[in-house]
Design a protein around this motif. Structure first.
Motif, PDB file in Angstrom:
ATOM      1  N   ARG A   1       0.827  -1.219   0.000  1.00 42.57           N
ATOM      2  CA  ARG A   1       0.000   0.000   0.000  1.00 42.57           C
ATOM      3  C   ARG A   1       0.854   1.259   0.000  1.00 42.57           C
ATOM      4  NH1 ARG A   1      -4.815  -1.597   4.213  1.00 42.57           N
ATOM      5  NH2 ARG A   1      -5.868  -3.036   2.795  1.00 42.57           N
ATOM      6  N   MET A   2       1.954   1.248   0.747  1.00 36.15           N
ATOM      7  CA  MET A   2       2.817   2.426   0.805  1.00 36.15           C
ATOM      8  C   MET A   2       3.574   2.635  -0.507  1.00 36.15           C
ATOM      9  SD  MET A   2       2.066   3.698   3.562  1.00 36.15           S
ATOM     10  CE  MET A   2       3.228   4.819   4.261  1.00 36.15           C
ATOM     11  N   MET A   3       3.783   1.580  -1.250  1.00 34.64           N
ATOM     12  CA  MET A   3       4.491   1.711  -2.516  1.00 34.64           C
ATOM     13  C   MET A   3       3.683   2.490  -3.542  1.00 34.64           C
ATOM     14  SD  MET A   3       6.615  -1.763  -3.128  1.00 34.64           S
ATOM     15  CE  MET A   3       7.207  -1.131  -4.686  1.00 34.64           C
ATOM     16  N   ILE A   4       2.367   2.520  -3.390  1.00 39.47           N
ATOM     17  CA  ILE A   4       1.542   3.320  -4.291  1.00 39.47           C
ATOM     18  C   ILE A   4       1.930   4.792  -4.163  1.00 39.47           C
ATOM     19  CG2 ILE A   4      -0.827   4.043  -4.807  1.00 39.47           C
ATOM     20  CD1 ILE A   4      -0.238   1.147  -5.603  1.00 39.47           C
ATOM     21  N   PHE A   5       2.194   5.246  -2.935  1.00 37.74           N
ATOM     22  CA  PHE A   5       2.606   6.631  -2.728  1.00 37.74           C
ATOM     23  C   PHE A   5       3.999   6.892  -3.299  1.00 37.74           C
ATOM     24  CE2 PHE A   5      -0.442   5.953   0.780  1.00 37.74           C
ATOM     25  CZ  PHE A   5      -1.409   6.843   0.344  1.00 37.74           C
ATOM     26  N   LEU A   6       4.870   5.878  -3.265  1.00 41.23           N
ATOM     27  CA  LEU A   6       6.206   6.033  -3.834  1.00 41.23           C
ATOM     28  C   LEU A   6       6.183   6.158  -5.353  1.00 41.23           C
ATOM     29  CD1 LEU A   6       8.329   3.541  -1.721  1.00 41.23           C
ATOM     30  CD2 LEU A   6       8.278   6.026  -1.577  1.00 41.23           C
ATOM     31  N   LEU A   7       5.079   5.760  -5.951  1.00 42.17           N
ATOM     32  CA  LEU A   7       4.946   5.888  -7.393  1.00 42.17           C
ATOM     33  C   LEU A   7       4.806   7.352  -7.797  1.00 42.17           C
ATOM     34  CD1 LEU A   7       4.674   4.415 -10.079  1.00 42.17           C
ATOM     35  CD2 LEU A   7       2.237   4.236  -9.648  1.00 42.17           C
ATOM     36  N   CYS A   8       4.299   8.179  -6.912  1.00 40.56           N
ATOM     37  CA  CYS A   8       4.087   9.603  -7.223  1.00 40.56           C
ATOM     38  C   CYS A   8       5.384  10.401  -7.256  1.00 40.56           C
ATOM     39  CB  CYS A   8       3.144  10.218  -6.196  1.00 40.56           C
ATOM     40  SG  CYS A   8       1.534   9.447  -6.162  1.00 40.56           S
ATOM     41  N   LEU A   9       6.412   9.966  -6.545  1.00 35.70           N
ATOM     42  CA  LEU A   9       7.655  10.723  -6.448  1.00 35.70           C
ATOM     43  C   LEU A   9       8.328  11.005  -7.793  1.00 35.70           C
ATOM     44  CD1 LEU A   9       9.281   9.261  -3.237  1.00 35.70           C
ATOM     45  CD2 LEU A   9       8.283  11.516  -3.541  1.00 35.70           C
ATOM     46  N   PRO A  10       8.575  10.014  -8.632  1.00 35.17           N
ATOM     47  CA  PRO A  10       9.286  10.334  -9.880  1.00 35.17           C
ATOM     48  C   PRO A  10       8.468  11.213 -10.811  1.00 35.17           C
ATOM     49  CG  PRO A  10       8.592   8.060  -9.929  1.00 35.17           C
ATOM     50  CD  PRO A  10       8.324   8.569  -8.537  1.00 35.17           C
ATOM     51  N   PHE A  11       7.151  11.057 -10.796  1.00 35.16           N
ATOM     52  CA  PHE A  11       6.323  11.918 -11.631  1.00 35.16           C
ATOM     53  C   PHE A  11       6.377  13.367 -11.147  1.00 35.16           C
ATOM     54  CE2 PHE A  11       4.222   7.811 -12.555  1.00 35.16           C
ATOM     55  CZ  PHE A  11       4.401   7.814 -13.918  1.00 35.16           C
ATOM     56  N   GLY A  12       6.383  13.553  -9.832  1.00 35.73           N
ATOM     57  CA  GLY A  12       6.489  14.894  -9.273  1.00 35.73           C
ATOM     58  C   GLY A  12       7.821  15.540  -9.601  1.00 35.73           C
ATOM     59  N   PHE A  13       8.915  14.787  -9.454  1.00 35.85           N
ATOM     60  CA  PHE A  13      10.233  15.324  -9.774  1.00 35.85           C
ATOM     61  C   PHE A  13      10.367  15.623 -11.261  1.00 35.85           C
ATOM     62  CE2 PHE A  13      11.873  12.965  -5.875  1.00 35.85           C
ATOM     63  CZ  PHE A  13      11.805  14.099  -5.090  1.00 35.85           C
ATOM     64  N   SER A  14       9.805  14.778 -12.084  1.00 30.33           N
ATOM     65  CA  SER A  14       9.853  15.009 -13.522  1.00 30.33           C
ATOM     66  C   SER A  14       9.055  16.255 -13.893  1.00 30.33           C
ATOM     67  CB  SER A  14       9.314  13.789 -14.259  1.00 30.33           C
ATOM     68  OG  SER A  14       9.339  14.001 -15.641  1.00 30.33           O
ATOM     69  N   ALA A  15       7.878  16.418 -13.318  1.00 36.28           N
ATOM     70  CA  ALA A  15       7.064  17.606 -13.585  1.00 36.28           C
ATOM     71  C   ALA A  15       7.766  18.869 -13.090  1.00 36.28           C
ATOM     72  CB  ALA A  15       5.700  17.461 -12.922  1.00 36.28           C
ATOM     73  N   PHE A  16       8.426  18.783 -11.939  1.00 38.20           N
ATOM     74  CA  PHE A  16       9.170  19.919 -11.405  1.00 38.20           C
ATOM     75  C   PHE A  16      10.324  20.300 -12.335  1.00 38.20           C
ATOM     76  CE2 PHE A  16      12.467  21.713  -8.602  1.00 38.20           C
ATOM     77  CZ  PHE A  16      11.754  22.809  -8.110  1.00 38.20           C
TER      78      PHE A  16
END
Length: 93
Positions: A32-47
């Motif tokens: 379940r916590m790994m779902i939240f870790l999926l958001c990190l690279p997308f956020g960094f890429s968008a930034f």
């Protein structure tokens, strides 16, 4: 990366056959916590895109590599969890 590698060895090597109810719940929570870790690279890429105004090759390669490793790890955890739950209920797939 070293901690992830050592943790992977313990989860998939040692604890795979020694899962009790408490460890099974830990595996479920990890999934379940790994779902939240999926958001990190997308956020960094968008930034990165927002700051530079262009898509960087390194960011794209990192995103693809991260998603590949993440999906292998997530689906392996899910497979271990489902096999253990299926065995504890009494039927196999």
């Amino acid at each position: 990366m070293l901690k992830l590698f050592i943790g992977t060895i313990f989860v998939f090597g040692y604890y795979k056959n020694k899962l009790n109810e408490k460890r099974l719940m830990i595996v479920r929570t990890m999934g379940r916590m790994m779902i939240f870790l999926l958001c990190l690279p997308f956020g960094f890429s968008a930034f990165s895109i927002a700051n530079t105004g262009e898509v960087m090759l390194f960011s794209s390669i990192y995103l693809v590599f991260y998603l590949t490793v993440w999906s292998i790890y997530y689906f392996s955890l899910r497979s271990i969890y489902q096999k253990k739950v299926a065995n504890s209920v009494g039927y196999t797939w």
